[in-house]
Write an enzyme that holds these catalytic residues in place. Structure first.
Site, PDB file in Angstrom:
ATOM      1  N   HIS A   1     -11.558   7.265   4.232  1.00 14.10           N
ATOM      2  CA  HIS A   1     -10.625   8.382   4.420  1.00 14.10           C
ATOM      3  C   HIS A   1     -11.328   9.642   3.908  1.00 14.10           C
ATOM      4  CE1 HIS A   1      -6.559   5.994   4.217  1.00 14.10           C
ATOM      5  NE2 HIS A   1      -6.739   6.443   5.449  1.00 14.10           N
TER       6      HIS A   1
ATOM      7  N   ASP B   1       0.816  -1.225   0.000  1.00 17.31           N
ATOM      8  CA  ASP B   1       0.000   0.000   0.000  1.00 17.31           C
ATOM      9  C   ASP B   1       0.847   1.270   0.000  1.00 17.31           C
ATOM     10  OD1 ASP B   1      -2.645  -0.837  -0.226  1.00 17.31           O
ATOM     11  OD2 ASP B   1      -2.930  -1.061   1.935  1.00 17.31           O
TER      12      ASP B   1
ATOM     13  N   CYS C   1      -4.954   9.593  -3.393  1.00 16.07           N
ATOM     14  CA  CYS C   1      -4.253   8.666  -2.493  1.00 16.07           C
ATOM     15  C   CYS C   1      -2.802   8.470  -2.920  1.00 16.07           C
ATOM     16  CB  CYS C   1      -4.925   7.299  -2.499  1.00 16.07           C
ATOM     17  SG  CYS C   1      -6.622   7.276  -1.927  1.00 16.07           S
TER      18      CYS C   1
ATOM     19  N   ARG D   1       0.335  -1.615   7.629  1.00 14.39           N
ATOM     20  CA  ARG D   1       0.923  -0.392   7.066  1.00 14.39           C
ATOM     21  C   ARG D   1       1.858   0.344   8.039  1.00 14.39           C
ATOM     22  NH1 ARG D   1      -2.765   3.332   3.415  1.00 14.39           N
ATOM     23  NH2 ARG D   1      -0.654   3.825   2.714  1.00 14.39           N
TER      24      ARG D   1
ATOM     25  N   ARG E   1     -10.276   5.755  10.386  1.00 17.66           N
ATOM     26  CA  ARG E   1      -8.828   5.611  10.489  1.00 17.66           C
ATOM     27  C   ARG E   1      -8.235   6.584  11.518  1.00 17.66           C
ATOM     28  NH1 ARG E   1      -6.650   2.831   6.002  1.00 17.66           N
ATOM     29  NH2 ARG E   1      -8.166   1.242   5.448  1.00 17.66           N
TER      30      ARG E   1
HETATM   31  N1  ARG Z   1      -5.343   0.115   0.888  1.00 15.27           N
HETATM   32  C1  ARG Z   1      -5.091   1.395   1.457  1.00 15.27           C
HETATM   33  C2  ARG Z   1      -5.681   1.474   2.848  1.00 15.27           C
HETATM   34  O1  ARG Z   1      -6.738   0.921   3.048  1.00 15.27           O
HETATM   35  C3  ARG Z   1      -5.630   2.474   0.588  1.00 15.27           C
HETATM   36  C4  ARG Z   1      -5.278   3.845   1.042  1.00 15.27           C
HETATM   37  C5  ARG Z   1      -5.872   4.920   0.201  1.00 15.27           C
HETATM   38  N2  ARG Z   1      -5.346   6.198   0.526  1.00 15.27           N
HETATM   39  C6  ARG Z   1      -6.057   7.309   0.692  1.00 15.27           C
HETATM   40  N3  ARG Z   1      -5.401   8.419   0.843  1.00 15.27           N
HETATM   41  N4  ARG Z   1      -7.339   7.313   0.766  1.00 15.27           N
HETATM   42  O2  ARG Z   1      -5.117   2.053   3.735  1.00 15.27           O
END
Ligand code: ARG
Length: 280
Positions: A176, A76, A270, A101, A147
């Protein structure tokens, strides 16, 4: 590079500086958002080609693009927006929610640490960088709900000494802030109202009465995961309704295909972290 609007005002592009990460190790091996299905085939090669076109589009528009080296085992990491928030040359590096991550932060601490930025520090509370923090005018809009920890909003307010407006996301598909809202220019945004709590919807309606509102179809192809330089708005090319609305408002929509990274739940924004203010 500008377009005049019917009311006589002018949309104008300004040169930006971006940080991106080649999707050399791109894959969907785990699922931390509803878009990720590890059983679906992915191709790092296709991801690279599509990413390269996005990169070249920025360059073609006259923007500066810096690169951070992708780390094997961190699929990612292509989503550079999540690495940090950079405002006035000050850097707040992310603290990720998901174990998969967490190690990305190290790479960003290292990259910014070598860059001569005025201040670099890792967030104390969970904070997914520009995924959940967007600058508009002198303010910072901050997302929470899936998040970023709401305490990270206060932390950012103190660190950057800027007003921070908290917004709550309520639909896991738009996990997000940058999947549900895009900044177009000074005081101008587009967003998908249903992604936000009722209270956040009233805050947005009051602050941005003329905002472009996205429908579910455009939001579901990540049409709001867009990046504007004040005139050119790079967005997923599938978001045709938004493109038409942008054109009507004097912006220049530029559609790109990022179908591969979309399998991981990310598109244009992203993949791009804005570096605001020069390194010293
Ligand atoms: N697979 C990543 C996650 O779920 C995607 C992140 C996407 N980034 C963003 N800025 N929205 O964290």
């Amino acid at each position: 590079m500008n377009t005049e609007r019917p009311d006589g005002s002018v949309r104008a592009a300004s040169a930006r500086s971006y940080l991106m990460c080649r999707p050399a190790h791109f894959d969907v091996t785990y699922s931390i958002n509803p878009w990720m299905e590890p059983s679906k085939p992915t191709s790092a090669q296709v991801a690279l080609e599509q990413w390269k076109r996005l990169h070249d589009t920025f360059i073609g528009l006259g923007h500066d693009v810096q690169l951070i080296e992708p780390v094997p085992g961190l699929p990612d990491m292509v989503f550079a927006a999540n690495g940090a928030i950079v405002v006035d040359g000050k850097v707040l590096v992310a603290r990720f929610r998901h174990a998969q991550r967490i190690e990305e932060s190290e790479a960003y601490l290292d990259w910014f640490g070598r860059g001569g930025w005025s201040e670099v520090r890792q967030a104390e509370y969970i904070n997914e960088g520009e995924g959940d923090f967007l600058c508009v005018g002198g303010e910072i809009l901050a997302g929470t709900g899936f998040r970023t920890d709401v305490r990270a909003h206060d932390e950012a307010r103190e660190y950057f000494d800027r007003p921070v407006v908290s917004l709550t996301l309520i639909d896991p598909r738009w996990y997000h802030l940058d999947t549900a809202l895009a900044v177009l220019g000074e005081g101008d945004v587009m967003y998908y109202p249903a992604a936000f709590s009722a209270e956040s919807r009233s805050i947005l309606a009051e602050r941005f009465p003329d905002a472009i509102l996205a429908d579910e179809a455009d939001a579901a192809v990540f049409g709001l995961n867009a990046l504007s330089d004040g005139l050119n708005v790079i967005l997923p090319r599938q978001a045709v309704g938004l493109a038409a609305q942008l054109r009507e408002r004097g912006y220049r929509p530029i559609g790109v295909d990022l179908a591969e990274t979309l399998k991981a739940g990310g598109s244009v924004k992203c993949c791009t972290l804005e570096l605001r203010a020069e390194a010293i």
